[in-house]
Design an enzyme around this catalytic site. Structure first.
Site, PDB file in Angstrom:
ATOM      1  N   ARG A 196      11.610  -5.868   4.639  1.00 49.24           N
ATOM      2  CA  ARG A 196      11.419  -4.316   4.233  1.00 49.24           C
ATOM      3  C   ARG A 196      12.460  -3.780   5.203  1.00 49.24           C
ATOM      4  O   ARG A 196      12.851  -3.986   6.414  1.00 49.24           O
ATOM      5  CB  ARG A 196      10.233  -4.119   5.134  1.00 49.24           C
ATOM      6  CG  ARG A 196       9.798  -2.518   4.989  1.00 49.24           C
ATOM      7  CD  ARG A 196       8.635  -2.082   5.119  1.00 49.24           C
ATOM      8  NE  ARG A 196       7.841  -2.744   6.026  1.00 49.24           N
ATOM      9  CZ  ARG A 196       6.345  -2.856   6.228  1.00 49.24           C
ATOM     10  NH1 ARG A 196       5.536  -2.175   5.302  1.00 49.24           N
ATOM     11  NH2 ARG A 196       5.844  -3.341   7.008  1.00 49.24           N
TER      12      ARG A 196
ATOM     13  N   ARG B 124      11.449  -2.013  10.941  1.00 44.90           N
ATOM     14  CA  ARG B 124      10.256  -1.314  11.955  1.00 44.90           C
ATOM     15  C   ARG B 124      10.280  -2.305  12.708  1.00 44.90           C
ATOM     16  O   ARG B 124      10.404  -3.456  12.806  1.00 44.90           O
ATOM     17  CB  ARG B 124       8.978  -1.470  11.013  1.00 44.90           C
ATOM     18  CG  ARG B 124       8.701   0.154  10.436  1.00 44.90           C
ATOM     19  CD  ARG B 124       7.410   0.109   9.613  1.00 44.90           C
ATOM     20  NE  ARG B 124       6.609  -0.546   9.786  1.00 44.90           N
ATOM     21  CZ  ARG B 124       5.023  -0.626   9.092  1.00 44.90           C
ATOM     22  NH1 ARG B 124       5.329   0.046   7.994  1.00 44.90           N
ATOM     23  NH2 ARG B 124       3.984  -1.110   9.699  1.00 44.90           N
TER      24      ARG B 124
ATOM     25  N   ARG C 168      -9.641   1.067   9.126  1.00 47.76           N
ATOM     26  CA  ARG C 168      -9.195  -0.421   9.242  1.00 47.76           C
ATOM     27  C   ARG C 168     -10.031  -1.089  10.480  1.00 47.76           C
ATOM     28  O   ARG C 168      -9.937  -2.179  10.643  1.00 47.76           O
ATOM     29  CB  ARG C 168      -7.883  -0.267  10.211  1.00 47.76           C
ATOM     30  CG  ARG C 168      -6.774  -0.655   9.562  1.00 47.76           C
ATOM     31  CD  ARG C 168      -5.540  -0.527  10.551  1.00 47.76           C
ATOM     32  NE  ARG C 168      -4.461  -1.192  10.218  1.00 47.76           N
ATOM     33  CZ  ARG C 168      -3.293  -0.771   9.330  1.00 47.76           C
ATOM     34  NH1 ARG C 168      -3.413   0.552   8.862  1.00 47.76           N
ATOM     35  NH2 ARG C 168      -2.332  -1.763   9.273  1.00 47.76           N
TER      36      ARG C 168
ATOM     37  N   LYS D 113       0.918  -1.320  -0.009  1.00 43.64           N
ATOM     38  CA  LYS D 113      -0.066   0.093   0.053  1.00 43.64           C
ATOM     39  C   LYS D 113       0.819   1.171   0.052  1.00 43.64           C
ATOM     40  O   LYS D 113       0.546   2.310  -0.550  1.00 43.64           O
ATOM     41  CB  LYS D 113      -0.865   0.170   1.260  1.00 43.64           C
ATOM     42  CG  LYS D 113      -1.924  -1.243   1.333  1.00 43.64           C
ATOM     43  CD  LYS D 113      -2.648  -0.872   2.620  1.00 43.64           C
ATOM     44  CE  LYS D 113      -2.117  -1.346   3.777  1.00 43.64           C
ATOM     45  NZ  LYS D 113      -1.232  -2.486   4.065  1.00 43.64           N
TER      46      LYS D 113
ATOM     47  N   ARG E 238      -0.852  -9.035  13.313  1.00 44.06           N
ATOM     48  CA  ARG E 238      -1.307  -7.794  12.407  1.00 44.06           C
ATOM     49  C   ARG E 238      -2.107  -8.751  11.326  1.00 44.06           C
ATOM     50  O   ARG E 238      -3.160  -8.090  10.965  1.00 44.06           O
ATOM     51  CB  ARG E 238      -0.252  -7.097  11.793  1.00 44.06           C
ATOM     52  CG  ARG E 238       0.602  -6.307  12.714  1.00 44.06           C
ATOM     53  CD  ARG E 238       2.005  -5.632  12.404  1.00 44.06           C
ATOM     54  NE  ARG E 238       1.973  -4.979  11.113  1.00 44.06           N
ATOM     55  CZ  ARG E 238       2.868  -4.745  10.465  1.00 44.06           C
ATOM     56  NH1 ARG E 238       4.155  -5.323  10.802  1.00 44.06           N
ATOM     57  NH2 ARG E 238       3.024  -4.140   9.171  1.00 44.06           N
TER      58      ARG E 238
END
Ligand code: AP5
Length: 215
Positions: free
Chosen positions: A127, A160, A88, A13, A171
């Site tokens: 990431r 992160r 969300r 996203k 998540r």
């Protein structure tokens, strides 16, 4: 263009939102980025949000809605916006309807990035991001030219805090239980929903999105 970019954690996203923002010349509003800014700034809101983010849970709606209301009402969102990571849950979607009604705006589409869990787990594990300029890389798929360094500004790349494997699992559970029902909500509201195959290359996904949104 007033758009929601939707999909599981790690679906792309942020990556696609940045490209679409450039393509349509409208801002991308990422609630995750707004929260991470608050965490970095060490504000009270940031300290509260961090507890939830590190656990993979949603930050309370009241905190998020304050941030979104302020950003959507601001000057830069007047031409349009891309919402990334919001809404969300169904309560946030209902609250967004109220904010948009107040601003005399309406949603044009919800664009959904479909990506299987195994691939998002791999993407999230790889990431790395630059705290200085916000650029995002992936050690498996989109590596920087010099390992550990940002191509754009030379900053040191970091992982992160919520990208640890056990947090990612949580998540994903939260996404299935609380976020996916938002799609059925927009189906009932009659907002066009455009699905694209998010497992392809960054360029392919972008081309699918532009074509789905321009038709
Ligand atoms: P948030 O920051 O919104 O995280 P997320 O939705 O979990 O999404 P991610 O940022 O993990 O992934 P992404 O889909 O943007 O993928 P990306 O482009 O980076 O939220 C974080 C936390 O904040 C939440 O858990 C919650 O606690 C809180 N929060 C935020 N909003 C909230 C709200 N509204 N209400 C309550 N709480 C909220 O890509 C991932 C990786 O894959 C990158 O390395 C990238 O380079 C790579 N990649 C991307 N696309 C491709 C591709 N096509 N091929 C190969 N690699 C790719």
């Amino acid at each position: 263009m007033n758009l929601i970019l939707f999909g599981p954690p790690g679906a792309g996203k942020g990556t696609q939102g940045a490209l679409l923002a450039r393509h349509f010349d409208i801002p991308r509003i990422s609630t995750g980025d707004l929260l991470r800014d608050a965490v970095r700034a060490g504000s009270g809101l940031g300290r509260e949000a961090r507890r939830y983010m590190d656990a993979g849970e949603l930050v309370p709606d009241a905190v998020i809605l304050g941030l979104v209301r302020e950003t959507l009402g601001g000057e830069s969102a007047q031409r349009g916006f891309i919402l990334d990571g919001f809404p969300r849950n169904v309560a946030q979607a209902e609250a967004l309807n109220g904010i948009l009604r107040f601003l005399h705006r309406q949603l044009d589409a919800v664009a959904v990035l479909d990506v299987a869990d195994e691939l998002v787990i791999k993407r999230i594990a790889g990431r790395r991001s630059c705290p200085a300029c916000g650029a995002v890389y992936n050690v498996h798929f989109e590596p920087p030219q010099t390992p550990g360094r940002c191509d754009a500004c030379g900053g040191e790349l970091v992982q992160r805090g919520d990208d640890r494997e056990e947090t990612v699992q949580r998540r994903l559970e939260v996404y299935r239980a609380q976020t996916e029902p938002v799609l059925a909500f927009y189906g009932r509201e009659g907002v066009p929903i455009r699905h694209v195959d998010g497992s392809r290359s960054v360029e392919d996904v972008q081309a699918q999105l532009v074509s789905a949104l321009e038709t």
